[in-house]
Design a protein around this motif. Structure first.
Motif, PDB file in Angstrom:
ATOM      1  N   MET A   1     -51.172  -8.541 -30.488  1.00  0.00           N
ATOM      2  CA  MET A   1     -50.300  -9.096 -29.468  1.00  0.00           C
ATOM      3  C   MET A   1     -48.924  -8.452 -29.587  1.00  0.00           C
ATOM      4  O   MET A   1     -48.340  -8.407 -30.654  1.00  0.00           O
ATOM      5  CB  MET A   1     -50.179 -10.611 -29.674  1.00  0.00           C
ATOM      6  CG  MET A   1     -49.271 -11.292 -28.656  1.00  0.00           C
ATOM      7  SD  MET A   1     -48.991 -13.030 -29.078  1.00  0.00           S
ATOM      8  CE  MET A   1     -50.653 -13.647 -28.999  1.00  0.00           C
ATOM      9  N   LYS A   2     -48.391  -7.968 -28.490  1.00  0.00           N
ATOM     10  CA  LYS A   2     -47.113  -7.306 -28.587  1.00  0.00           C
ATOM     11  C   LYS A   2     -45.994  -8.311 -28.444  1.00  0.00           C
ATOM     12  O   LYS A   2     -46.105  -9.326 -27.805  1.00  0.00           O
ATOM     13  CB  LYS A   2     -46.981  -6.221 -27.528  1.00  0.00           C
ATOM     14  CG  LYS A   2     -46.970  -6.730 -26.096  1.00  0.00           C
ATOM     15  CD  LYS A   2     -46.758  -5.573 -25.172  1.00  0.00           C
ATOM     16  CE  LYS A   2     -46.667  -6.019 -23.734  1.00  0.00           C
ATOM     17  NZ  LYS A   2     -47.889  -6.562 -23.195  1.00  0.00           N
ATOM     18  N   LYS A   3     -44.854  -8.018 -29.051  1.00  0.00           N
ATOM     19  CA  LYS A   3     -43.677  -8.841 -28.933  1.00  0.00           C
ATOM     20  C   LYS A   3     -42.589  -8.018 -28.271  1.00  0.00           C
ATOM     21  O   LYS A   3     -42.340  -6.879 -28.625  1.00  0.00           O
ATOM     22  CB  LYS A   3     -43.173  -9.292 -30.323  1.00  0.00           C
ATOM     23  CG  LYS A   3     -44.081 -10.329 -30.967  1.00  0.00           C
ATOM     24  CD  LYS A   3     -43.959 -11.662 -30.268  1.00  0.00           C
ATOM     25  CE  LYS A   3     -44.826 -12.703 -30.956  1.00  0.00           C
ATOM     26  NZ  LYS A   3     -44.806 -13.964 -30.230  1.00  0.00           N
ATOM     27  N   ILE A   4     -41.913  -8.603 -27.281  1.00  0.00           N
ATOM     28  CA  ILE A   4     -40.857  -7.910 -26.569  1.00  0.00           C
ATOM     29  C   ILE A   4     -39.584  -8.698 -26.757  1.00  0.00           C
ATOM     30  O   ILE A   4     -39.505  -9.856 -26.390  1.00  0.00           O
ATOM     31  CB  ILE A   4     -41.179  -7.804 -25.078  1.00  0.00           C
ATOM     32  CG1 ILE A   4     -42.569  -7.208 -24.899  1.00  0.00           C
ATOM     33  CG2 ILE A   4     -40.150  -6.988 -24.341  1.00  0.00           C
ATOM     34  CD1 ILE A   4     -43.092  -7.387 -23.517  1.00  0.00           C
ATOM     35  N   ALA A   5     -38.565  -8.103 -27.341  1.00  0.00           N
ATOM     36  CA  ALA A   5     -37.304  -8.805 -27.535  1.00  0.00           C
ATOM     37  C   ALA A   5     -36.431  -8.604 -26.330  1.00  0.00           C
ATOM     38  O   ALA A   5     -36.383  -7.537 -25.765  1.00  0.00           O
ATOM     39  CB  ALA A   5     -36.601  -8.269 -28.784  1.00  0.00           C
ATOM     40  N   THR A   6     -35.693  -9.638 -25.908  1.00  0.00           N
ATOM     41  CA  THR A   6     -34.843  -9.485 -24.737  1.00  0.00           C
ATOM     42  C   THR A   6     -33.386  -9.401 -25.136  1.00  0.00           C
ATOM     43  O   THR A   6     -32.771  -8.362 -24.998  1.00  0.00           O
ATOM     44  CB  THR A   6     -35.088 -10.591 -23.704  1.00  0.00           C
ATOM     45  OG1 THR A   6     -34.188 -10.403 -22.650  1.00  0.00           O
ATOM     46  CG2 THR A   6     -35.015 -11.970 -24.249  1.00  0.00           C
TER      47      THR A   6
ATOM     48  N   ILE B   1     -60.572 -12.768 -26.459  1.00  0.00           N
ATOM     49  CA  ILE B   1     -60.233 -14.181 -26.334  1.00  0.00           C
ATOM     50  C   ILE B   1     -59.490 -14.433 -25.032  1.00  0.00           C
ATOM     51  O   ILE B   1     -59.821 -15.344 -24.278  1.00  0.00           O
ATOM     52  CB  ILE B   1     -59.401 -14.646 -27.544  1.00  0.00           C
ATOM     53  CG1 ILE B   1     -60.224 -14.533 -28.832  1.00  0.00           C
ATOM     54  CG2 ILE B   1     -58.913 -16.082 -27.339  1.00  0.00           C
ATOM     55  CD1 ILE B   1     -59.455 -14.880 -30.083  1.00  0.00           C
ATOM     56  N   ARG B   2     -58.491 -13.614 -24.743  1.00  0.00           N
ATOM     57  CA  ARG B   2     -57.742 -13.797 -23.502  1.00  0.00           C
ATOM     58  C   ARG B   2     -58.562 -13.374 -22.284  1.00  0.00           C
ATOM     59  O   ARG B   2     -58.409 -13.926 -21.205  1.00  0.00           O
ATOM     60  CB  ARG B   2     -56.437 -12.994 -23.544  1.00  0.00           C
ATOM     61  CG  ARG B   2     -55.472 -13.487 -24.591  1.00  0.00           C
ATOM     62  CD  ARG B   2     -54.095 -12.862 -24.426  1.00  0.00           C
ATOM     63  NE  ARG B   2     -53.242 -13.212 -25.535  1.00  0.00           N
ATOM     64  CZ  ARG B   2     -52.595 -14.365 -25.652  1.00  0.00           C
ATOM     65  NH1 ARG B   2     -52.715 -15.273 -24.699  1.00  0.00           N
ATOM     66  NH2 ARG B   2     -51.842 -14.623 -26.708  1.00  0.00           N
ATOM     67  N   GLY B   3     -59.399 -12.371 -22.453  1.00  0.00           N
ATOM     68  CA  GLY B   3     -60.233 -11.927 -21.339  1.00  0.00           C
ATOM     69  C   GLY B   3     -59.488 -11.044 -20.366  1.00  0.00           C
ATOM     70  O   GLY B   3     -58.598 -10.279 -20.743  1.00  0.00           O
TER      71      GLY B   3
ATOM     72  N   ILE C   1     -41.541 -16.699 -24.266  1.00  0.00           N
ATOM     73  CA  ILE C   1     -42.113 -16.837 -22.932  1.00  0.00           C
ATOM     74  C   ILE C   1     -43.365 -15.967 -22.868  1.00  0.00           C
ATOM     75  O   ILE C   1     -43.283 -14.754 -23.046  1.00  0.00           O
ATOM     76  CB  ILE C   1     -41.130 -16.407 -21.835  1.00  0.00           C
ATOM     77  CG1 ILE C   1     -39.827 -17.201 -21.944  1.00  0.00           C
ATOM     78  CG2 ILE C   1     -41.749 -16.585 -20.451  1.00  0.00           C
ATOM     79  CD1 ILE C   1     -38.765 -16.764 -20.947  1.00  0.00           C
ATOM     80  N   GLU C   2     -44.513 -16.597 -22.640  1.00  0.00           N
ATOM     81  CA  GLU C   2     -45.767 -15.866 -22.471  1.00  0.00           C
ATOM     82  C   GLU C   2     -46.140 -15.858 -20.993  1.00  0.00           C
ATOM     83  O   GLU C   2     -46.130 -16.899 -20.346  1.00  0.00           O
ATOM     84  CB  GLU C   2     -46.889 -16.510 -23.286  1.00  0.00           C
ATOM     85  CG  GLU C   2     -46.653 -16.497 -24.789  1.00  0.00           C
ATOM     86  CD  GLU C   2     -47.799 -17.118 -25.555  1.00  0.00           C
ATOM     87  OE1 GLU C   2     -48.701 -17.704 -24.908  1.00  0.00           O
ATOM     88  OE2 GLU C   2     -47.804 -17.026 -26.792  1.00  0.00           O
ATOM     89  N   VAL C   3     -46.475 -14.677 -20.471  1.00  0.00           N
ATOM     90  CA  VAL C   3     -46.821 -14.528 -19.064  1.00  0.00           C
ATOM     91  C   VAL C   3     -48.205 -13.904 -18.953  1.00  0.00           C
ATOM     92  O   VAL C   3     -48.488 -12.884 -19.588  1.00  0.00           O
ATOM     93  CB  VAL C   3     -45.799 -13.655 -18.324  1.00  0.00           C
ATOM     94  CG1 VAL C   3     -46.183 -13.482 -16.856  1.00  0.00           C
ATOM     95  CG2 VAL C   3     -44.395 -14.263 -18.429  1.00  0.00           C
ATOM     96  N   SER C   4     -49.064 -14.511 -18.130  1.00  0.00           N
ATOM     97  CA  SER C   4     -50.420 -13.996 -17.914  1.00  0.00           C
ATOM     98  C   SER C   4     -50.711 -13.912 -16.420  1.00  0.00           C
ATOM     99  O   SER C   4     -50.602 -14.914 -15.706  1.00  0.00           O
ATOM    100  CB  SER C   4     -51.463 -14.912 -18.571  1.00  0.00           C
ATOM    101  OG  SER C   4     -51.261 -15.020 -19.963  1.00  0.00           O
ATOM    102  N   GLY C   5     -51.074 -12.706 -15.961  1.00  0.00           N
ATOM    103  CA  GLY C   5     -51.570 -12.522 -14.607  1.00  0.00           C
ATOM    104  C   GLY C   5     -53.086 -12.573 -14.651  1.00  0.00           C
ATOM    105  O   GLY C   5     -53.725 -11.740 -15.301  1.00  0.00           O
ATOM    106  N   ILE C   6     -53.686 -13.561 -13.985  1.00  0.00           N
ATOM    107  CA  ILE C   6     -55.117 -13.816 -14.105  1.00  0.00           C
ATOM    108  C   ILE C   6     -55.907 -12.950 -13.127  1.00  0.00           C
ATOM    109  O   ILE C   6     -55.636 -12.954 -11.924  1.00  0.00           O
ATOM    110  CB  ILE C   6     -55.432 -15.296 -13.851  1.00  0.00           C
ATOM    111  CG1 ILE C   6     -54.504 -16.198 -14.692  1.00  0.00           C
ATOM    112  CG2 ILE C   6     -56.891 -15.582 -14.147  1.00  0.00           C
ATOM    113  CD1 ILE C   6     -54.586 -15.956 -16.179  1.00  0.00           C
TER     114      ILE C   6
END
Length: 280
Positions: A1-6, A126-128, A84-89
């Motif tokens: 899982m990547k982490k992006i710092a803002t 897992i996320r698919g 903040i986690e964002v998922s485009g389904i």
């Protein structure tokens, strides 16, 4: 899982959970808007899990920076560190490719993340089938509220995402040779489901870049990903080892080498593995 710092990048530990909220499609007071202040912001608390269903009823923002259906959420900053986690389904081979712009309580733009930060990981079973990214925020004390704007771009709509075929995913999960079949392609569209999770974090942080006004003529400061650069000899070693393991029908070893190569930033390791399997 990547982490992006803002604003600051840190090591996170997540706490808390929350029930899921579904912000379904509805008819907004103003559907065609030109200012971010006109967005119907959904107020949430931390922690939070919620979905937006972007449809023909969704607000459409058009100005010099945006031309897109938009969804907005807002939360009070009660603690300095937030994820903040964002998922485009992906549904029926269609997906809304998310971009995320973050504003403070005065609608000054803190940071903008384009669609490249929310990408597809064909090793994450897992996320698919999702376009996923998570952002670690460590906010200055003067920030009292955050507005999060979800949108897409014309460039995103012209793009597609190649997915891993379910039969290949099943074969890899069972550590058998994946079948030689084409992967499905998901089209990027203006309608779809976006899921967001807000979580508490704690960890060490380091400052990177300051914010810039949202009134600027272009969306400012796209944060950059941190890349690990491997030496050519190391890349050659892993590429050769992965090919040799596949050729010897030792798929478990090849997968282990693949995961190790990814963890240290070996370029094209996934491509080498897939090509080796397809050419076997």
């Amino acid at each position: 899982m990547k982490k992006i710092a803002t604003v600051l990048l840190g090591v996170s530990v997540l706490f808390g959970c929350s029930s899921h909220q579904d912000f379904g499609s509805h008819n907004p007071t103003e559907q065609s808007i030109s200012k971010i202040e006109q967005i119907e912001w959904q107020q949430v608390d931390i922690p939070a899990n919620f979905s937006f269903h972007i449809s023909s009823n969704t607000q459409y923002l058009t100005n010099q920076d945006f031309s897109s259906p938009v969804a907005g959420f807002a939360f009070e900053v009660t603690e300095p560190e937030i994820t903040i986690e964002v998922s485009g389904i992906v549904k029926q081979l269609k997906v809304f490719a998310p971009n995320l712009a973050l504003y403070d309580q005065n609608f000054n733009l803190i940071r903008n993340y384009n669609a490249s930060y929310f990408d597809y990981d064909d090793t994450d079973f897992i996320r698919g089938d999702v376009l996923f990214g998570d952002i670690v925020l460590n906010l200055p004390i003067q920030t009292t509220k955050i507005y999060g704007l979800i949108y897409t771009t014309k460039q995103d709509l012209a793009d597609t995402t190649e997915l891993l075929h379910p039969a290949k995913a099943m074969a890899i999960a069972k550590r058998t040779v994946p079948p030689q079949i084409d992967n499905p392609i998901a089209q990027h569209v203006e309608q779809g489901e976006i899921r967001i999770a807000l979580k508490r974090d704690s960890g060490l942080s380091s400052f990177i870049q300051s914010s810039k006004s949202a009134s600027a003529p272009e969306i400012p400061v796209i944060a950059t990903k941190t890349a690990v650069v491997a030496l050519p000899e190391t890349e050659n070693y892993y590429h050769s080892s992965i090919k040799a393991a596949v050729a010897a029908d030792d798929i478990p070893k090849a997968l282990a080498l693949l995961e190790e190569a990814k963890s240290i930033g070996i370029k094209d390791a996934q491509k080498v593995f897939v090509n080796a399997v397809n050419n076997r």
